[in-house]
Design a protein around this motif. Sequence first.
Motif, PDB file in Angstrom:
ATOM      1  N   MET A   1     -49.013  64.982 -25.194  1.00 25.43           N
ATOM      2  CA  MET A   1     -48.612  65.789 -25.160  1.00 25.43           C
ATOM      3  C   MET A   1     -47.896  67.235 -26.219  1.00 25.43           C
ATOM      4  SD  MET A   1     -46.491  67.613 -21.722  1.00 25.43           S
ATOM      5  CE  MET A   1     -46.701  68.651 -21.573  1.00 25.43           C
ATOM      6  N   SER A   2     -48.930  67.964 -26.541  1.00 30.39           N
ATOM      7  CA  SER A   2     -48.288  68.954 -27.773  1.00 30.39           C
ATOM      8  C   SER A   2     -46.685  69.601 -27.804  1.00 30.39           C
ATOM      9  CB  SER A   2     -49.863  69.733 -28.134  1.00 30.39           C
ATOM     10  OG  SER A   2     -49.625  70.693 -27.320  1.00 30.39           O
ATOM     11  N   ASP A   3     -46.973  70.327 -28.987  1.00 31.39           N
ATOM     12  CA  ASP A   3     -45.171  70.998 -28.580  1.00 31.39           C
ATOM     13  C   ASP A   3     -46.068  71.630 -28.176  1.00 31.39           C
ATOM     14  OD1 ASP A   3     -42.682  72.130 -29.195  1.00 31.39           O
ATOM     15  OD2 ASP A   3     -42.873  71.962 -31.212  1.00 31.39           O
ATOM     16  N   PRO A   4     -44.794  72.991 -27.373  1.00 29.94           N
ATOM     17  CA  PRO A   4     -45.531  73.832 -26.230  1.00 29.94           C
ATOM     18  C   PRO A   4     -44.639  75.557 -26.971  1.00 29.94           C
ATOM     19  CG  PRO A   4     -43.840  72.806 -24.922  1.00 29.94           C
ATOM     20  CD  PRO A   4     -43.948  71.935 -26.151  1.00 29.94           C
ATOM     21  N   VAL A   5     -43.608  74.893 -27.883  1.00 35.92           N
ATOM     22  CA  VAL A   5     -42.978  75.611 -28.615  1.00 35.92           C
ATOM     23  C   VAL A   5     -43.784  76.865 -29.183  1.00 35.92           C
ATOM     24  CG1 VAL A   5     -40.889  76.348 -29.950  1.00 35.92           C
ATOM     25  CG2 VAL A   5     -41.097  74.985 -28.238  1.00 35.92           C
ATOM     26  N   PRO A   6     -44.585  75.740 -30.004  1.00 37.35           N
ATOM     27  CA  PRO A   6     -45.087  76.880 -31.214  1.00 37.35           C
ATOM     28  C   PRO A   6     -46.190  77.998 -30.401  1.00 37.35           C
ATOM     29  CG  PRO A   6     -45.566  74.972 -32.015  1.00 37.35           C
ATOM     30  CD  PRO A   6     -44.904  74.991 -31.005  1.00 37.35           C
ATOM     31  N   ARG A   7     -46.964  77.462 -28.830  1.00 35.79           N
ATOM     32  CA  ARG A   7     -47.558  78.781 -28.219  1.00 35.79           C
ATOM     33  C   ARG A   7     -47.040  79.568 -27.526  1.00 35.79           C
ATOM     34  NH1 ARG A   7     -49.841  75.086 -24.256  1.00 35.79           N
ATOM     35  NH2 ARG A   7     -48.914  73.705 -25.165  1.00 35.79           N
ATOM     36  N   ILE A   8     -45.261  79.135 -27.049  1.00 31.72           N
ATOM     37  CA  ILE A   8     -45.278  80.046 -26.307  1.00 31.72           C
ATOM     38  C   ILE A   8     -44.433  80.974 -27.437  1.00 31.72           C
ATOM     39  CG2 ILE A   8     -42.326  80.519 -25.879  1.00 31.72           C
ATOM     40  CD1 ILE A   8     -42.919  78.317 -24.386  1.00 31.72           C
ATOM     41  N   ARG A   9     -44.027  80.873 -29.287  1.00 36.61           N
ATOM     42  CA  ARG A   9     -43.609  82.033 -29.741  1.00 36.61           C
ATOM     43  C   ARG A   9     -44.682  82.858 -30.218  1.00 36.61           C
ATOM     44  NH1 ARG A   9     -40.955  77.294 -33.582  1.00 36.61           N
ATOM     45  NH2 ARG A   9     -38.571  78.348 -32.556  1.00 36.61           N
ATOM     46  N   ARG A  10     -46.340  82.244 -30.146  1.00 32.01           N
ATOM     47  CA  ARG A  10     -47.899  82.797 -30.455  1.00 32.01           C
ATOM     48  C   ARG A  10     -47.747  84.467 -29.229  1.00 32.01           C
ATOM     49  NH1 ARG A  10     -50.130  77.925 -31.843  1.00 32.01           N
ATOM     50  NH2 ARG A  10     -51.367  78.943 -29.860  1.00 32.01           N
ATOM     51  N   VAL A  11     -47.819  84.058 -27.783  1.00 27.47           N
ATOM     52  CA  VAL A  11     -47.427  84.611 -27.047  1.00 27.47           C
ATOM     53  C   VAL A  11     -46.517  85.472 -26.679  1.00 27.47           C
ATOM     54  CG1 VAL A  11     -47.476  84.813 -24.560  1.00 27.47           C
ATOM     55  CG2 VAL A  11     -48.766  82.607 -25.408  1.00 27.47           C
ATOM     56  N   LEU A  12     -44.987  85.064 -27.282  1.00 30.73           N
ATOM     57  CA  LEU A  12     -44.195  86.316 -27.039  1.00 30.73           C
ATOM     58  C   LEU A  12     -44.292  87.336 -27.960  1.00 30.73           C
ATOM     59  CD1 LEU A  12     -41.084  84.089 -25.867  1.00 30.73           C
ATOM     60  CD2 LEU A  12     -42.887  85.847 -24.359  1.00 30.73           C
ATOM     61  N   THR A  13     -45.228  86.641 -29.422  1.00 29.45           N
ATOM     62  CA  THR A  13     -45.179  87.578 -30.822  1.00 29.45           C
ATOM     63  C   THR A  13     -46.377  88.204 -30.063  1.00 29.45           C
ATOM     64  OG1 THR A  13     -44.185  85.938 -31.810  1.00 29.45           O
ATOM     65  CG2 THR A  13     -46.213  87.076 -33.036  1.00 29.45           C
ATOM     66  N   LEU A  14     -47.767  88.334 -29.602  1.00 30.17           N
ATOM     67  CA  LEU A  14     -48.592  89.118 -29.138  1.00 30.17           C
ATOM     68  C   LEU A  14     -48.024  89.808 -28.447  1.00 30.17           C
ATOM     69  CD1 LEU A  14     -51.353  85.940 -29.072  1.00 30.17           C
ATOM     70  CD2 LEU A  14     -51.161  87.919 -30.264  1.00 30.17           C
ATOM     71  N   ILE A  15     -47.744  89.859 -27.567  1.00 28.41           N
ATOM     72  CA  ILE A  15     -47.358  91.049 -26.237  1.00 28.41           C
ATOM     73  C   ILE A  15     -46.955  92.251 -27.066  1.00 28.41           C
ATOM     74  CG2 ILE A  15     -45.877  91.468 -24.444  1.00 28.41           C
ATOM     75  CD1 ILE A  15     -46.467  88.544 -23.642  1.00 28.41           C
ATOM     76  N   PRO A  16     -45.386  91.526 -27.866  1.00 28.84           N
ATOM     77  CA  PRO A  16     -44.961  93.574 -28.222  1.00 28.84           C
ATOM     78  C   PRO A  16     -45.818  93.514 -29.591  1.00 28.84           C
ATOM     79  CG  PRO A  16     -43.695  91.642 -28.865  1.00 28.84           C
ATOM     80  CD  PRO A  16     -44.683  91.033 -27.878  1.00 28.84           C
ATOM     81  N   LEU A  17     -46.865  93.093 -29.866  1.00 29.46           N
ATOM     82  CA  LEU A  17     -48.102  93.409 -31.226  1.00 29.46           C
ATOM     83  C   LEU A  17     -48.999  93.863 -31.377  1.00 29.46           C
ATOM     84  CD1 LEU A  17     -48.981  92.740 -34.329  1.00 29.46           C
ATOM     85  CD2 LEU A  17     -49.742  90.922 -33.186  1.00 29.46           C
ATOM     86  N   LEU A  18     -49.648  93.745 -29.323  1.00 32.43           N
ATOM     87  CA  LEU A  18     -51.039  94.502 -29.045  1.00 32.43           C
ATOM     88  C   LEU A  18     -50.470  95.455 -28.077  1.00 32.43           C
ATOM     89  CD1 LEU A  18     -53.088  91.166 -28.374  1.00 32.43           C
ATOM     90  CD2 LEU A  18     -53.266  93.154 -30.431  1.00 32.43           C
ATOM     91  N   ARG A  19     -49.069  95.652 -27.826  1.00 37.31           N
ATOM     92  CA  ARG A  19     -48.841  96.841 -27.393  1.00 37.31           C
ATOM     93  C   ARG A  19     -48.498  98.565 -28.412  1.00 37.31           C
ATOM     94  NH1 ARG A  19     -49.036  99.012 -23.097  1.00 37.31           N
ATOM     95  NH2 ARG A  19     -47.944 100.408 -22.843  1.00 37.31           N
TER      96      ARG A  19
END
Length: 78
Positions: free
Chosen positions: A1-19
């Motif tokens: 199973m891959s590490d979910p932390v990088p994915r979560i960080r990207r998603v949490l970075t994308l939301i404010p960035l795109l707003r």
Amino acid sequence: MSDPVPRIRRVLTLIPLLRQRPGMTIEEICDTIGASRKDVITDLNRIFLCGVPPYMPHDYILVRRDGDQISLDFADHF
């Protein structure tokens, strides 16, 4: 199973960035956050599944894609 932390960080970075910067292209997003096109598209698809109860259509984050430009809309209560 891959590490979910990088994915979560990207998603949490994308939301404010795109707003803050609606209409960014996928390539601009990739360059800004240092992710591959495949990862960004996968993350955008995940954001589309984020919402709040009772999970009616208007309770989700809406990912808008116009060609290669991306923007987000939130439900009013976000």
